[in-house]
Design an enzyme around this catalytic site. Sequence first.
Site, PDB file in Angstrom:
ATOM      1  N   GLY A  54     -10.497  12.447 -10.854  1.00 27.60           N
ATOM      2  CA  GLY A  54      -9.790  13.396 -11.688  1.00 27.60           C
ATOM      3  C   GLY A  54      -9.217  14.735 -11.016  1.00 27.60           C
TER       4      GLY A  54
ATOM      5  N   GLU B 246     -13.605   7.787 -14.909  1.00 26.42           N
ATOM      6  CA  GLU B 246     -14.962   8.305 -14.310  1.00 26.42           C
ATOM      7  C   GLU B 246     -15.580   9.377 -15.357  1.00 26.42           C
ATOM      8  OE1 GLU B 246     -14.591   7.774  -9.322  1.00 26.42           O
ATOM      9  OE2 GLU B 246     -14.056   9.913 -10.390  1.00 26.42           O
TER      10      GLU B 246
ATOM     11  N   GLY C 144       1.842  -1.068   0.926  1.00 23.85           N
ATOM     12  CA  GLY C 144       2.742  -0.139   0.005  1.00 23.85           C
ATOM     13  C   GLY C 144       2.404  -0.301  -1.477  1.00 23.85           C
TER      14      GLY C 144
ATOM     15  N   ALA D 210      -9.079   8.753  -1.259  1.00 26.79           N
ATOM     16  CA  ALA D 210      -8.101   9.403  -1.998  1.00 26.79           C
ATOM     17  C   ALA D 210      -6.767   8.975  -1.808  1.00 26.79           C
ATOM     18  CB  ALA D 210      -8.437  10.852  -2.084  1.00 26.79           C
ATOM     19  N   ALA D 211      -6.342   7.962  -1.164  1.00 28.04           N
ATOM     20  CA  ALA D 211      -5.063   7.664  -1.169  1.00 28.04           C
ATOM     21  C   ALA D 211      -4.508   7.216  -2.448  1.00 28.04           C
ATOM     22  CB  ALA D 211      -4.976   6.208   0.043  1.00 28.04           C
ATOM     23  N   GLY D 212      -5.153   6.512  -3.165  1.00 24.16           N
ATOM     24  CA  GLY D 212      -4.796   5.997  -4.501  1.00 24.16           C
ATOM     25  C   GLY D 212      -4.337   7.476  -5.362  1.00 24.16           C
ATOM     26  N   ASP D 213      -5.181   8.406  -5.161  1.00 25.35           N
ATOM     27  CA  ASP D 213      -5.601   9.651  -6.101  1.00 25.35           C
ATOM     28  C   ASP D 213      -4.020  10.369  -5.470  1.00 25.35           C
ATOM     29  OD1 ASP D 213      -7.805   8.897  -7.338  1.00 25.35           O
ATOM     30  OD2 ASP D 213      -9.143  10.047  -5.847  1.00 25.35           O
TER      31      ASP D 213
ATOM     32  N   ALA E 225      -1.893  11.884   3.594  1.00 25.90           N
ATOM     33  CA  ALA E 225      -3.216  11.965   3.124  1.00 25.90           C
ATOM     34  C   ALA E 225      -4.174  11.111   4.001  1.00 25.90           C
ATOM     35  CB  ALA E 225      -3.403  11.750   1.644  1.00 25.90           C
TER      36      ALA E 225
ATOM     37  N   ARG F 241      -5.181  11.896   7.768  1.00 31.98           N
ATOM     38  CA  ARG F 241      -5.860  13.102   8.062  1.00 31.98           C
ATOM     39  C   ARG F 241      -7.297  12.878   7.495  1.00 31.98           C
ATOM     40  NH1 ARG F 241      -1.112  17.378   6.660  1.00 31.98           N
ATOM     41  NH2 ARG F 241      -1.792  17.412   4.455  1.00 31.98           N
TER      42      ARG F 241
ATOM     43  N   SER G 158      -7.217  16.644   2.506  1.00 37.18           N
ATOM     44  CA  SER G 158      -6.121  15.915   3.131  1.00 37.18           C
ATOM     45  C   SER G 158      -4.834  15.905   2.265  1.00 37.18           C
ATOM     46  CB  SER G 158      -6.315  14.693   3.567  1.00 37.18           C
ATOM     47  OG  SER G 158      -6.852  13.752   2.845  1.00 37.18           O
TER      48      SER G 158
HETATM   49  P1  ADP Z   1      -6.791   3.225  -3.320  1.00 40.11           P
HETATM   50  O1  ADP Z   1      -6.963   4.373  -2.577  1.00 40.11           O
HETATM   51  O2  ADP Z   1      -6.815   3.405  -4.664  1.00 40.11           O
HETATM   52  O3  ADP Z   1      -7.484   1.902  -2.908  1.00 40.11           O
HETATM   53  P2  ADP Z   1      -4.637   2.127  -1.943  1.00 40.11           P
HETATM   54  O4  ADP Z   1      -5.108   1.622  -0.973  1.00 40.11           O
HETATM   55  O5  ADP Z   1      -3.627   1.010  -2.502  1.00 40.11           O
HETATM   56  O6  ADP Z   1      -5.264   2.939  -3.191  1.00 40.11           O
HETATM   57  O7  ADP Z   1      -3.563   3.277  -1.413  1.00 40.11           O
HETATM   58  C1  ADP Z   1      -2.446   3.949  -2.451  1.00 40.11           C
HETATM   59  C2  ADP Z   1      -1.220   4.273  -1.531  1.00 40.11           C
HETATM   60  O8  ADP Z   1      -1.630   4.705  -0.539  1.00 40.11           O
HETATM   61  C3  ADP Z   1      -0.547   3.007  -1.294  1.00 40.11           C
HETATM   62  O9  ADP Z   1       0.271   2.032  -1.971  1.00 40.11           O
HETATM   63  C4  ADP Z   1       0.296   3.276   0.029  1.00 40.11           C
HETATM   64  O10 ADP Z   1       1.551   4.005  -0.523  1.00 40.11           O
HETATM   65  C5  ADP Z   1      -0.690   4.362   0.730  1.00 40.11           C
HETATM   66  N1  ADP Z   1      -1.630   4.080   1.921  1.00 40.11           N
HETATM   67  C6  ADP Z   1      -2.669   3.517   1.696  1.00 40.11           C
HETATM   68  N2  ADP Z   1      -3.238   3.028   2.823  1.00 40.11           N
HETATM   69  C7  ADP Z   1      -2.244   3.354   3.717  1.00 40.11           C
HETATM   70  C8  ADP Z   1      -2.016   3.181   5.172  1.00 40.11           C
HETATM   71  N3  ADP Z   1      -2.959   2.523   5.906  1.00 40.11           N
HETATM   72  N4  ADP Z   1      -1.023   3.395   5.622  1.00 40.11           N
HETATM   73  C9  ADP Z   1       0.039   4.210   4.867  1.00 40.11           C
HETATM   74  N5  ADP Z   1       0.023   4.147   3.611  1.00 40.11           N
HETATM   75  C10 ADP Z   1      -1.009   3.970   2.885  1.00 40.11           C
HETATM   76 NA    NA Z   2      -7.500  11.515   4.193  1.00 43.45          NA
END
Ligand code: ADP
Ligand code: NA
Length: 304
Positions: free
Chosen positions: A41, A139, A225, A250-253, A283, A286, A292
């Site tokens: 969140g 959560e 992607g 936190a990529a997804g976040d 993000a 980093r 990040s």
């Molecule tokens: P989560 O963190 O919830 O598992 P993802 O792994 O699907 O989510 O990542 C969310 C988004 O972050 C992806 O759709 C992509 O755009 C970006 N992303 C994730 N991993 C990478 C990576 N290794 N390189 C570049 N972008 C990434």
């Molecule tokens: Na990061």
Amino acid sequence: MGNIITVGSMNMDFVYYVRSHPLPGETVHSVRTETKSGGKGANQAVAAKLSGANVTMVGALGKDPYSEDVLAGLRGYGVDTSSIVLKKGTIGTAFITVDESGQNSIVLNGGANALLTVQDLECLPSLFEPSSVVLLQNEIPWDCTQYVIETAYRRGVSVCLNPAPALTIPPHLLPLIDIMVLNETEAAWVTGVKVEHDESAVRQAASSLIRSGVKEVILTLGAKGSFYMNEREEVIHTPAFKVNVEDTTAAGDTFIGSFLAARQKGLRTESCLRWASAASAIAVSRAGAQSSIPDAEEVAAFLK
Ligand code: ADP
Ligand code: NA
């Protein structure tokens, strides 16, 4: 521009950087450790705020020093924290191990997040402002999430749900959801389709949610992607940017918060997805999770 009202978790994350994740029965030494603010969140709220949206955080903290740190952190970002409820217990915590490849494993303790109640939410009059969008994860207790989905729908407020951790969503709620964002694990759980297999599986998973009444679906596919589908089953593929991966926490976040901020600014869907792809690429390049997440200026510069 409408507000983004994030109703969700706030945590203190204890992060252990390791060479490889411990196997059952194994002990491994950390290379270094960090303590930082997290929770899906809060992370999504910060991502949306940094991408330029007006953001309110709704959720529960405890009466411990970590809760004070998290509150101060959110205020520092400019997130409206006036609707955060303080509980007797302690803040939710996450123990995160991050290996050399940047992959993470997480153990959560709900803490105050688990103590949030529907009664708490009923006491917040500004929760469902017209033209705002509510942003939910999984959560906090499910009855709170369900209350927000149903009430937002009745008041004509848009709902964006990231069902994480994954859960089985009651079918009657699906038509009440405007945008659902799922990663591969969540999509497999929610739809029963193993989306990592191929493109046709991804399409099948998204279209099963659309046909169940969700208006827009985004499947995030890590380094592959994202895949977007709307009610007319029109599809947008957005590639991930190539970056050196440091920490994918936190990529997804970051993707979700920044996507929604771009949406609230009125950008076209393609542009919102590209913006989110850039923000999340930065993000993951980093160390750290919340710390990040890039701001709008950095994302704009990255996209130039
Ligand atoms: P989560 O963190 O919830 O598992 P993802 O792994 O699907 O989510 O990542 C969310 C988004 O972050 C992806 O759709 C992509 O755009 C970006 N992303 C994730 N991993 C990478 C990576 N290794 N390189 C570049 N972008 C990434
Ligand atoms: Na990061």
